[in-house]
Design a protein around this motif. Sequence first.
Motif, short mmCIF file in Angstrom:
data_model
loop_
_atom_site.label_atom_id
_atom_site.label_comp_id
_atom_site.label_asym_id
_atom_site.label_seq_id
_atom_site.Cartn_x
_atom_site.Cartn_y
_atom_site.Cartn_z
N LEU A 32 0.83 -1.21 0.00
CA LEU A 32 0.00 0.00 0.00
C LEU A 32 0.87 1.26 0.00
O LEU A 32 0.58 2.22 -0.72
N ALA A 33 1.92 1.27 0.80
CA ALA A 33 2.80 2.44 0.85
C ALA A 33 3.44 2.70 -0.51
O ALA A 33 3.47 3.84 -0.98
N ALA A 34 3.94 1.65 -1.14
CA ALA A 34 4.57 1.81 -2.45
C ALA A 34 3.57 2.35 -3.47
O ALA A 34 3.89 3.26 -4.24
N GLU A 35 2.37 1.82 -3.45
CA GLU A 35 1.35 2.25 -4.41
C GLU A 35 0.93 3.69 -4.16
O GLU A 35 0.75 4.46 -5.09
N LEU A 36 0.77 4.07 -2.90
CA LEU A 36 0.30 5.42 -2.59
C LEU A 36 1.39 6.47 -2.81
O LEU A 36 1.11 7.60 -3.18
N LEU A 37 2.64 6.09 -2.57
CA LEU A 37 3.75 7.02 -2.79
C LEU A 37 4.08 7.19 -4.26
O LEU A 37 4.36 8.28 -4.73
N ASN A 38 4.09 6.09 -4.96
CA ASN A 38 4.51 6.10 -6.36
C ASN A 38 3.65 5.09 -7.10
O ASN A 38 4.05 3.95 -7.28
N PRO A 39 2.47 5.53 -7.52
CA PRO A 39 1.54 4.58 -8.16
C PRO A 39 2.23 3.79 -9.26
O PRO A 39 2.86 4.34 -10.15
N MET A 40 2.11 2.47 -9.10
CA MET A 40 2.72 1.59 -10.09
C MET A 40 1.98 1.74 -11.41
O MET A 40 0.77 1.75 -11.43
N LYS A 41 2.72 1.83 -12.46
CA LYS A 41 2.11 1.97 -13.79
C LYS A 41 2.08 0.60 -14.46
O LYS A 41 1.17 -0.16 -14.27
N GLY A 42 3.11 0.28 -15.17
CA GLY A 42 3.17 -1.01 -15.86
C GLY A 42 3.71 -2.11 -14.98
O GLY A 42 4.44 -1.86 -14.03
N GLY A 43 3.31 -3.31 -15.27
CA GLY A 43 3.84 -4.46 -14.55
C GLY A 43 3.45 -4.53 -13.09
O GLY A 43 4.20 -5.06 -12.27
N ARG A 44 2.28 -3.99 -12.75
CA ARG A 44 1.87 -3.93 -11.35
C ARG A 44 1.78 -5.31 -10.71
O ARG A 44 2.24 -5.51 -9.59
N GLU A 45 1.15 -6.24 -11.41
CA GLU A 45 0.99 -7.57 -10.82
C GLU A 45 2.35 -8.23 -10.57
O GLU A 45 2.54 -8.86 -9.53
N ALA A 46 3.27 -8.08 -11.49
CA ALA A 46 4.59 -8.67 -11.31
C ALA A 46 5.30 -8.06 -10.10
O ALA A 46 5.94 -8.76 -9.31
N LYS A 47 5.15 -6.73 -9.95
CA LYS A 47 5.79 -6.07 -8.80
C LYS A 47 5.16 -6.51 -7.49
O LYS A 47 5.86 -6.74 -6.50
N VAL A 48 3.84 -6.63 -7.47
CA VAL A 48 3.15 -7.09 -6.25
C VAL A 48 3.54 -8.53 -5.96
O VAL A 48 3.80 -8.89 -4.81
N ARG A 49 3.60 -9.36 -6.99
CA ARG A 49 4.00 -10.77 -6.81
C ARG A 49 5.38 -10.85 -6.17
O ARG A 49 5.63 -11.65 -5.27
N GLU A 50 6.28 -9.99 -6.63
CA GLU A 50 7.64 -9.93 -6.10
C GLU A 50 7.63 -9.53 -4.62
O GLU A 50 8.34 -10.12 -3.80
N GLN A 51 6.82 -8.52 -4.30
CA GLN A 51 6.73 -8.08 -2.90
C GLN A 51 6.14 -9.18 -2.02
O GLN A 51 6.62 -9.41 -0.92
N LEU A 52 5.11 -9.84 -2.49
CA LEU A 52 4.50 -10.92 -1.72
C LEU A 52 5.52 -12.04 -1.46
O LEU A 52 5.60 -12.56 -0.35
N ALA A 53 6.28 -12.38 -2.47
CA ALA A 53 7.29 -13.43 -2.32
C ALA A 53 8.32 -13.02 -1.26
O ALA A 53 8.77 -13.86 -0.47
N GLY A 54 8.67 -11.75 -1.24
CA GLY A 54 9.63 -11.26 -0.25
C GLY A 54 9.16 -11.42 1.18
O GLY A 54 9.97 -11.49 2.11
N PHE A 55 7.86 -11.49 1.38
CA PHE A 55 7.29 -11.69 2.72
C PHE A 55 6.84 -13.13 2.94
O PHE A 55 6.15 -13.42 3.91
N GLY A 56 7.20 -14.02 2.02
CA GLY A 56 6.83 -15.43 2.16
C GLY A 56 5.36 -15.70 1.88
O GLY A 56 4.81 -16.69 2.36
#
Length: 171
Positions: A32-56
């Motif tokens: 949420l912080a990343a999205e609100l600070l710097n709204p993701m444009k392209g590749g949002r799902e891939a970036k979120v998937r990466e973040q989720l993986a980082g938290f297991g």
Amino acid sequence: IAACEPITFGSRLPVIGTVEEAALGDALHAILAAELLNPMKGGREAKVREQLAGFGLATSLEAAAVVAMMDRFRADLAQRFSPTRVLVETPFNFPLPNGQRVSGVMDLLLETPKGWVLLDHKSYQGRRDQWTAKALTFSGQLALYAQALREGGMTLAEVWVHFPVGGGLVK
């Protein structure tokens, strides 16, 4: 302190299996912080998937569902509050009358024409009918946040608890 009727602005975020509450909270806060600070444009799902993986949590949450939750949340913020400024993960520190210092980080502050709106994200997975009671359990924490804002000379208009998993807010 009283809580108002919950406001639902979206569907429940499907959590697959059992997840550690702390990891879920940390992941949702970061996303949420990343999205609100710097709204993701392209590749949002891939970036979120990466973040989720980082938290297991790669197999616990679907990236597309998280992106949809973020879109609903941003749309609700714009419609409900019309913020002129958005502050994310805002640190604070102030003295108490007994000499102790209180410090922490506020999840989300919105500057609005009525004053500042404070929102605190909670990864609570309970049902909507439990949100009000759950929100009240955070009243001490939120009262300190409100005091920090007043100490900083800011006018606090409203305080809300955001339940991203459930898809709603409690004032």
